[in-house]
Design an enzyme around this catalytic site. Structure first.
Site, PDB file in Angstrom:
ATOM      1  N   GLU A 195      42.586  47.119  39.869  1.00 12.92           N
ATOM      2  CA  GLU A 195      42.587  45.886  39.435  1.00 12.92           C
ATOM      3  C   GLU A 195      43.488  45.462  38.344  1.00 12.92           C
ATOM      4  O   GLU A 195      43.321  46.092  37.167  1.00 12.92           O
ATOM      5  CB  GLU A 195      41.058  45.593  39.191  1.00 12.92           C
ATOM      6  CG  GLU A 195      41.017  43.964  39.235  1.00 12.92           C
ATOM      7  CD  GLU A 195      41.479  42.980  40.205  1.00 12.92           C
ATOM      8  OE1 GLU A 195      42.791  42.769  40.362  1.00 12.92           O
ATOM      9  OE2 GLU A 195      40.916  42.431  40.892  1.00 12.92           O
ATOM     10  N   ASN A 196      44.023  44.281  38.349  1.00 14.87           N
ATOM     11  CA  ASN A 196      45.068  43.950  37.459  1.00 14.87           C
ATOM     12  C   ASN A 196      46.056  45.008  37.278  1.00 14.87           C
ATOM     13  O   ASN A 196      46.563  45.049  36.256  1.00 14.87           O
ATOM     14  CB  ASN A 196      44.355  43.463  36.029  1.00 14.87           C
ATOM     15  CG  ASN A 196      43.504  42.233  36.289  1.00 14.87           C
ATOM     16  OD1 ASN A 196      44.083  41.314  36.993  1.00 14.87           O
ATOM     17  ND2 ASN A 196      42.391  42.054  35.579  1.00 14.87           N
ATOM     18  N   ASP A 251      40.724  40.490  44.942  1.00 14.45           N
ATOM     19  CA  ASP A 251      40.482  38.866  44.829  1.00 14.45           C
ATOM     20  C   ASP A 251      40.656  38.146  46.147  1.00 14.45           C
ATOM     21  O   ASP A 251      40.778  36.899  46.481  1.00 14.45           O
ATOM     22  CB  ASP A 251      41.055  38.221  43.986  1.00 14.45           C
ATOM     23  CG  ASP A 251      42.429  38.505  43.829  1.00 14.45           C
ATOM     24  OD1 ASP A 251      42.953  39.015  44.974  1.00 14.45           O
ATOM     25  OD2 ASP A 251      43.383  38.241  42.901  1.00 14.45           O
TER      26      ASP A 251
END
EC number: 3.2.1.55
Length: 506
Positions: A229-230, A305
Site C-alpha cells: 500500500e502506497n 483501493d
C-alpha cells in the site's frame, strides 16, 4: 525455526512422487500444513490444492439464462472438470462468478465492489472474468485459469483467519508471466477491508507487472513485487532492488511472505526448476511499514483501493497463517512443477489459414447479405456480392495474420490498406495502422471459436475474452453478452457474434 521433522515431512509430501491419477498425493496446502503454516485461503480454478478436497473450485454463470454451475475436481485432489464447464456453457458465454476457498474458512472471492476507484460494471462493480480466456492443461487434463482484463477484479472484504496488523503470513500464486501491463495493480493477497487506501503498510499482496511508478527491479520488467500500500516494493528501498529480476516465464510461481520487520520475494518457473530468492530482509526503509497494519481482506486482479487498470492471469494461489520456511515453499514449488502446467489452444471451430484472404458474413436473420467491411477507419457491415465494385470487395476482404499479441490467435489486415488492422478501441472496432506498440498488438488480436449460434465462427478478443465481434446497427463492436453499453444487449447476441468465413472477395 521449524523442527527438522516438519521440514522433512513437507519435503516427503511433495517429493515422494506417490501419484493418484495425475497429481502427487499431497497438495500445496497439505505441504504448508505439514510445515506448520496452514492455508487460510486457497483459490484455484485449475485443481484442488488439498489431496482430499473434492468440493467446488469455482462457479460459472451462463449468458443464455443466467443459470450457475459449480465446477469441481474430477476426483479428490485432482484437476478441475473442464468438460462439465464446456457442456454447461455450450452455445453461450460464461463468466466466473465465484472462486471458492478450499481451506474451509469460506474465504471465497466474488465480484469486487467499488472503493477508492469504481469498476466499469453497473453500480461501480468490477467486471467478472470470462470462463474460457485462459485454457491450460495439467498433466494433460484441460482446465481454465482466470484471465483478468483491465476492469476485472475479485475480492473478499470479510475474510476469516487472514493476517492482520503485523502478524506473519505467506502467499504464492501461479500466474502467466507473459500477460501483464504497467497499470495498477495486478495483485493477489492481503488488502484493506474498506476497498480504500487507508495508508502505508495496510496491504501485503503479490504484485506482477511492469509498473514503474513506485519500485522496480532490474531490467525493464515485468517483476514480482509486493504491494504494501502506497507503494510496490522490490526490497527495502522504495525505488529499486537490482536483485529482483525481470521475469516472464509462461507459467510463473510468485511468492511473498512477511513477519515482524522481515519479508521476502521469491519466484520460479512454475513448469520446471526451483525457487530463487529475490529479496529477504527488513521492511521498507520509509515510515509506515514497521510495524505493518495489515487488514486481512483478499483481492485478486486489483489494488487495495480497487484500482482496476491492470491485467494478468491467475491459475492458483494460497495465503497462510504464519511465515512459511523456504523448505516448505520449495516443496510447494516441486508440487507445482509436478502438476505439469502447459498451454492449450485458444481457438476452435472452422480453421483459419495465415496468409489467406477472407470475408466475414453476418448470420443474423435479415442481415445475411452483409459482410464486415470498412469505410475509412470505421468498421461496419455492408451489403457485398460478386457484382459489387472492386473497391467495396477490397474493403470487405481481410488478410489473416498470426496474432500480433498471441501466436495461437489471429490478426486481420486490411486488403486495401496494407499495414492497417482491425482493432478495438473503447470497445468499438476500427481500422488502424499498426503502430508497433504492445497495446495495439493486444487490441488487434482475436481468437476464433465455434460460432455461438452454431454457424461459422465467433471472433473473441484476446485481451478482453468476454467480448466478441458484433454488428449492432450495422457498426462493429467488441461486445459482451450483457453489460453497460447499448451494444452489449443480450437480445440477438448469439446471432450477431456469429460469422460465416469464406474466401475473400478480393
Amino acid at each position: 525455526m521449524l523442527p527438522q521433522l516438519s521440514i522433512e515431512r513437507a519435503s516427503v509430501f511433495a517429493l515422494g512422487l506417490i501419484a493418484t491419477g495425475s497429481l502427487v498425493v499431497a497438495g500445496p496446502c497439505d505441504i504448508y500444513s505439514a510445515g506448520g503454516t496452514p492455508c487460510v485461503a486457497a483459490h484455484s480454478t485449475t485443481r484442488a490444492l488439498y489431496s482430499s478436497y473434492s468440493g467446488p473450485l469455482y462457479q460459472v454463470k451462463r449468458g443464455s439464462d443466467g443459470a450457475t454451475a459449480d465446477i469441481a475436481p474430477l476426483s479428490a485432489g485432482g484437476v478441475a472438470n473442464a468438460a462439465a464447464q464446456d457442456s454447461f456453457c455450450d452455445g453461450t458465454t460464461c463468466l466466473i462468478t465465484i472462486i471458492y476457498d478450499q481451506s474451509g474458512r469460506g474465504n471465497h472471492l466474488t465480484q469486487a465492489p467499488p472503493g477508492g476507484f469504481s469498476g466499469p460494471e453497473s453500480n461501480g462493480y468490477d467486471n467478472l472474468a470470462s470462463a474460457i480466456g485462459a485454457p491450460v492443461t495439467l498433466n494433460g487434463q484441460k482446465a481454465y485459469g482466470v484471465f483478468i482484463s483491465p476492469g476485472t477484479g475479485y475480492r473478499n472484504n470479510a475474510a476469516s483467519g487472514t493476517a492482520t496488523g503485523d502478524a506473519p503470513e505467506g502467499m504464492y500464486a501461479v500466474l502467466d508471466g507473459t500477460h501483464y501491463n504497467d497499470a495498477c495493480c495486478f495483485d493477489y493477497g492481503n488488502a484493506e477491508t474498506s476497498s480504500r487506501d487507508t495508508g502505508n503498510g495496510h496491504m501485503e499482496a503479490i504484485y506482477f507487472g511492469d509498473n514503474t511508478i513506485w519500485g522496480t527491479g532490474s531490467g525493464s520488467g515485468p517483476w514480482i513485487m509486493a504491494d504494501l500500500e502506497n507503494g510496490l516494493f522490490s526490497g527495502s528501498s522504495p525505488d529499486n532492488n537490482s536483485g529482483d529480476p525481470s521475469i516472464s516465464y509462461r507459467f510463473l510461481t510468485a511468492v511473498v511472505k512477511g513477519k515482524q520487520n522481515q519479508w521476502a520475494i521469491r519466484g520460479a518457473n512454475a513448469a520446471s526448476g526451483s525457487l530463487s530468492t529475490f529479496y529477504n530482509g527488513a521492511r521498507p526503509s520509509v515510515s509506515g511499514y514497521n510495524p505493518m497494519s495489515k487488514e486481512g481482506a483478499i483481492i485478486l486482479g486489483i489494488g487495495g483501493d480497487n484500482s482496476n487498470g491492470a491485467q494478468g492471469t491467475f491459475y492458483e494461489g494460497v495465503m497462510t497463517s504464519g511465515y512459511p520456511s523456504d523448505a516448505t515453499e520449495n516443496s510447494v514449488q516441486a508440487n507445482i512443477v509436478a502438476a505439469k502446467y502447459a498451454t492449450a489452444s485458444l481457438t476452435s471451430g472452422p480453421k483459419l489459414t495465415v496468409g489467406s484472404s477472407i470475408s466475414l458474413q453476418a448470420t443474423t436473420p435479415g442481415y445475411t447479405t452483409r459482410y464486415i467491411a470498412h469505410s475509412g477507419s470505421t468498421v461496419n457491415t455492408q451489403v457485398v456480392s460478386s457484382s459489387s465494385s472492386t473497391t467495396l470487395k477490397q474493403q470487405a476482404s481481410w488478410t489473416v495474420r498470426t496474432g500480433l499479441a498471441n501466436s495461437d490467435c489471429f490478426s486481420f489486415e486490411s486488403r486495401d490498406t496494407p499495414g492497417s488492422f482491425l482493432r478495438h478501441y473503447n470497445f468499438v472496432l476500427q481500422l488502424s495502422a499498426n503502430d508497433g506498440t504492445k497495446q495495439f498488438h493486444e487490441d488487434a488480436t482475436f481468437c476464433p471459436q465455434a460460432g455461438l449460434n452454431g454457424q461459422g465462427n465467433s471472433i473473441r478478443s484476446w485481451n478482453y475474452p468476454t467480448r466478441y465481434f458484433r454488428h449492432y446497427n450495422n457498426v462493429l463492436y467488441a461486445a459482451s453478452n450483457g453489460g453497460v453499453h447499448t451494444f452489449d444487449a443480450t437480445s440477438s447476441f448469439n446471432n450477431d457474434v456469429s460469422w460465416v468465413i469464406s474466401t475473400g472477395f478480393a
